[in-house]
Scaffold this motif. Sequence first.
Motif, mmCIF file in Angstrom:
data_model
loop_
_atom_site.group_PDB
_atom_site.id
_atom_site.type_symbol
_atom_site.label_atom_id
_atom_site.label_comp_id
_atom_site.label_asym_id
_atom_site.label_seq_id
_atom_site.Cartn_x
_atom_site.Cartn_y
_atom_site.Cartn_z
ATOM 1 N N SER A 1 -2.644 -9.432 -14.065
ATOM 2 C CA SER A 1 -1.397 -9.797 -13.400
ATOM 3 C C SER A 1 -0.792 -8.596 -12.702
ATOM 4 O O SER A 1 -1.047 -7.444 -13.070
ATOM 5 C CB SER A 1 -0.397 -10.418 -14.393
ATOM 6 N N ILE A 2 -0.015 -8.895 -11.668
ATOM 7 C CA ILE A 2 0.647 -7.880 -10.854
ATOM 8 C C ILE A 2 2.089 -8.315 -10.644
ATOM 9 O O ILE A 2 2.357 -9.500 -10.413
ATOM 10 C CB ILE A 2 -0.049 -7.723 -9.478
ATOM 11 N N MET A 3 3.015 -7.356 -10.716
ATOM 12 C CA MET A 3 4.417 -7.645 -10.448
ATOM 13 C C MET A 3 4.797 -7.121 -9.067
ATOM 14 O O MET A 3 4.570 -5.953 -8.761
ATOM 15 C CB MET A 3 5.317 -6.991 -11.501
ATOM 16 N N THR A 4 5.378 -7.993 -8.241
ATOM 17 C CA THR A 4 5.863 -7.550 -6.947
ATOM 18 C C THR A 4 7.171 -6.774 -7.111
ATOM 19 O O THR A 4 7.881 -6.921 -8.100
ATOM 20 C CB THR A 4 6.093 -8.741 -5.992
ATOM 21 N N SER A 5 7.483 -5.963 -6.112
ATOM 22 C CA SER A 5 8.688 -5.143 -6.143
ATOM 23 C C SER A 5 9.857 -5.898 -5.519
ATOM 24 O O SER A 5 9.696 -6.953 -4.911
ATOM 25 C CB SER A 5 8.437 -3.832 -5.404
ATOM 26 N N TYR A 6 11.050 -5.347 -5.649
ATOM 27 C CA TYR A 6 12.253 -5.969 -5.110
ATOM 28 C C TYR A 6 12.396 -5.787 -3.593
ATOM 29 O O TYR A 6 12.990 -6.599 -2.912
ATOM 30 C CB TYR A 6 13.493 -5.350 -5.763
ATOM 31 N N ASN A 7 11.901 -4.682 -3.095
ATOM 32 C CA ASN A 7 12.223 -4.240 -1.737
ATOM 33 C C ASN A 7 11.491 -5.004 -0.647
ATOM 34 O O ASN A 7 10.541 -5.745 -0.892
ATOM 35 C CB ASN A 7 11.886 -2.750 -1.602
ATOM 36 N N ARG A 8 11.935 -4.780 0.575
ATOM 37 C CA ARG A 8 11.185 -5.206 1.752
ATOM 38 C C ARG A 8 10.132 -4.153 2.063
ATOM 39 O O ARG A 8 10.302 -2.980 1.731
ATOM 40 C CB ARG A 8 12.108 -5.351 2.970
ATOM 41 N N LEU A 9 9.095 -4.562 2.739
ATOM 42 C CA LEU A 9 8.082 -3.644 3.258
ATOM 43 C C LEU A 9 7.846 -3.995 4.715
ATOM 44 O O LEU A 9 7.380 -5.095 5.033
ATOM 45 C CB LEU A 9 6.784 -3.753 2.455
ATOM 46 N N ASN A 10 8.214 -3.069 5.587
ATOM 47 C CA ASN A 10 8.086 -3.284 7.032
ATOM 48 C C ASN A 10 8.681 -4.620 7.462
ATOM 49 O O ASN A 10 8.092 -5.391 8.219
ATOM 50 C CB ASN A 10 6.626 -3.170 7.462
ATOM 51 N N GLY A 11 9.890 -4.897 6.935
ATOM 52 C CA GLY A 11 10.680 -6.039 7.388
ATOM 53 C C GLY A 11 10.600 -7.284 6.549
ATOM 54 O O GLY A 11 11.426 -8.191 6.701
ATOM 55 N N SER A 12 9.629 -7.379 5.654
ATOM 56 C CA SER A 12 9.443 -8.602 4.872
ATOM 57 C C SER A 12 9.476 -8.275 3.385
ATOM 58 O O SER A 12 8.872 -7.301 2.943
ATOM 59 C CB SER A 12 8.094 -9.245 5.239
ATOM 60 N N TYR A 13 10.195 -9.091 2.600
ATOM 61 C CA TYR A 13 10.208 -8.879 1.151
ATOM 62 C C TYR A 13 8.780 -8.931 0.617
ATOM 63 O O TYR A 13 7.973 -9.773 1.044
ATOM 64 C CB TYR A 13 11.066 -9.940 0.448
ATOM 65 N N THR A 14 8.463 -8.040 -0.306
ATOM 66 C CA THR A 14 7.082 -7.964 -0.794
ATOM 67 C C THR A 14 6.624 -9.270 -1.429
ATOM 68 O O THR A 14 5.438 -9.606 -1.376
ATOM 69 C CB THR A 14 6.925 -6.816 -1.816
ATOM 70 N N THR A 15 7.545 -10.025 -2.020
ATOM 71 C CA THR A 15 7.171 -11.294 -2.651
ATOM 72 C C THR A 15 6.601 -12.284 -1.656
ATOM 73 O O THR A 15 5.879 -13.207 -2.043
ATOM 74 C CB THR A 15 8.394 -11.941 -3.335
ATOM 75 N N GLU A 16 6.943 -12.121 -0.372
ATOM 76 C CA GLU A 16 6.501 -13.068 0.646
ATOM 77 C C GLU A 16 5.825 -12.377 1.827
ATOM 78 O O GLU A 16 5.712 -12.951 2.912
ATOM 79 C CB GLU A 16 7.701 -13.904 1.119
#
Length: 811
Positions: A192-207
């Motif tokens: 399993s991997i946990m996504t972070s809270y932040n955006r990455l290059n404009g998009s939230y890491t979860t999406e």
Amino acid sequence: MKYKDLIENMTLEEKAYLMSGKNIWQTQEIERLGIRSIFFADGPHGIRKQAAAADKLGLNAGLPATCYPTAATVANSWNTELAEKVGQYLGDEAISHKVNVLLGPGVNMKRNPLCGRNFEYYSEDPYLAGKMAASTIRGIQSRGISACVKHFAANNQEKRRMSIDSVIDERTLREIYLTAFEMAVKEGKTKSIMTSYNRLNGSYTTENMHLMRDILREEWGYEGTVVTDWGGSNDRVAGLLAGNELEMPTSRGETNEEIIEAIRSGTLKEEVLDECVDRLLDLIFTTEETFAKPHLEFHVERHHRVSQKVAEESIVLLKNDDHILPLKFGRKVAVIGDFAQNARYQGAGSSLVNPTILDHTLNCFEESGIVSIGFEPGFERYGKKNEEKIKKACALAEQADVILLYIGLDEDTEAEGLDRQSMRIPQNQIDLLDALYKVNPNIVAILSCGSAVEMPWIHKVKGLLHGYLGGQAGARSILRVLSGDVNPSGKLSETYPLRYEDTPSYRYFPGNEASVEYREGLYIGYRYYDTASVEVLFPFGYGLSYTTFEYSDVQVEKDRVTFTLSNTGKVAGMEVAQLYVGCPSGNIFRPKKELKGFKKVFINAGETKRVTIPFDDKTFRYFNVKTNRWEIEEADYEIMIGASCADIRLKAELFVEGTGAPLPYDKQKLPSYYSGKIDAVPVDEFEGLLGRKVPVSTWDREKPLGYTDTIEQCQYAKGFAGRFAFHAVVFAHWFLRRIGKRSTANLIMMTVYHLPFRGIARMTGGAINMAMVDGMLMMVNGRFWKGLFHLLTETRKKRSSRAWNTLRSER
């Protein structure tokens, strides 16, 4: 799909139901299909399973568990076998506590020394972090449960972590910030991997489709489960499309309805949902198998001894003038410093462990053989000046042969949710050192903290031992090194600069309001200091020993380097031999050298061993932004073997055939990156590296506040209610610090001040829903009475719905 038959028997509602938690720590269950709930627990360096209020989000005391050294400490051991052993023991304790998924390890890079969570992360180097993490994951998962590597990805600061946009060029992202995750997936086989809270290059890491689909799923072939950080879900349907299976904690059905509606409207294909369900079921069933087997309770003393062994190998000897250490037999020692009385042994926040046993320095002297003539605290732990304590400490110091001075950072300075304000240790501790130096210059400082600090005072100590955060047995481990029972073998997994202003990200951290620009590119840590010839206090990979080692006879083959290592001193010891590779062609900008391998070797006094470090798929590669692939440049490479990145003992050359890829850059347009002098990169040059315009880094203060805006932004709200809320939070933080409630004040910053409005719903386990948040947003945006009416109406609806559901379930 592995569970196709089972999924075909599930209703759409049941599939959507599985995609968010049952409560704060558990997944949903479907009894009719034999799908059981599984338990998650914090645990990078020990199990934190809450003893009380486990159904509520918070930092309540956990059940007793072994507190191992933190990741920042273990990384200094450079011992992957030891890391795997820690993982095995963590796995045993997880099973004992009925935990299916252990939330760790953390492999984010130490981009900047002020990041408040650096104590939870391994290194400034992705190769070292990746190797240590993969070993820890293998150890944890050898027991049948799952590790959960985090925080994916580019979460390198705590300030505004739930909304900040990390702006990074593709090559830097791949080579620096994703390599450790890649190793965790490919070598550690994390489930399993946990996504972070932040955006990455404009998009939230979860999406973020590029991060989650293109790289994680397709390029790396990851088939495991992805879970959000707690409260980190933004757009639930977009998250599922990206392959983020599980939202934690519970939304009490709110996001389930969003998923069902998306399926019915055609926004989300049911096959995509089925894939997500399949991967989550695999995590549930494979970890639940473990609990069907008989298991023993963990042995508290045995686990404590393992924690001690790890701490001993991770302690770093940074200075030893006049061979003041190990302490000679019979020398009278004055013990000074509050950390000797109350050990600083772990960080703060979600990783806080309730230790089974806790060693304190003052209780361990008798067995150490060190003769203590007394103890004085010398300073107030949280920075308050106290001249009387300094006077008492000096009076004791005058009677001693050697002073053991325990200094460092307190628990509230290094904490999840906020970054440090400076690299300095508190001034009252430096004042104490200054006073002690005047009465007795034989000072050995023992440093306790989880990250790098400035040391303008270092010339006033003869010995310096860095214990980092050594876990529950750290205090005893330090005494064993001081006495000579243990020969120190730890080496720094991060660089110690002379001053904070020398750090490569100094001008770019923690960014502006909306974004943080990674303008330094590849040049973090030693990659910058080494390439730009910036003097440092202690280089990456540095650490002293009570013996000496000699390197000789290097031989390079196409797949390995071999050399001779001799212990030329009088005591047995362990040496960390480090492989660095450099490519001096100049066609593609690179750091001067990069870590590509290492080996920790035990050698008896007078003994010689032949050591081999193999090359792997990462030894010569670089990421080419033109081909969008990993490539190898055809060139003569420098193969370097060193005792640290600044202490290279052996050199050789090796010609490597390339992949024939086109050069990715125009050298004339990127002068800062080709020179490595990136302390002031112009915006147009950074945009040339990015391949696009840099996004606006400030908040749009004319727009109404929305779901992704934070409580901090309420200072600009159109409505009085928003500005009042902002000032109330700021005052509460100030007042709590003023009355000494620093931990509570920090909690406000972590859970309120930087919280996006959507987080009010996501973090409360469904107690507040998004319709209620709509009312709050109306209020802060200047429509107070309409918003209040909406909030009250939605609150009544929710209560009525809950009462009806309770009545129906009772019937």
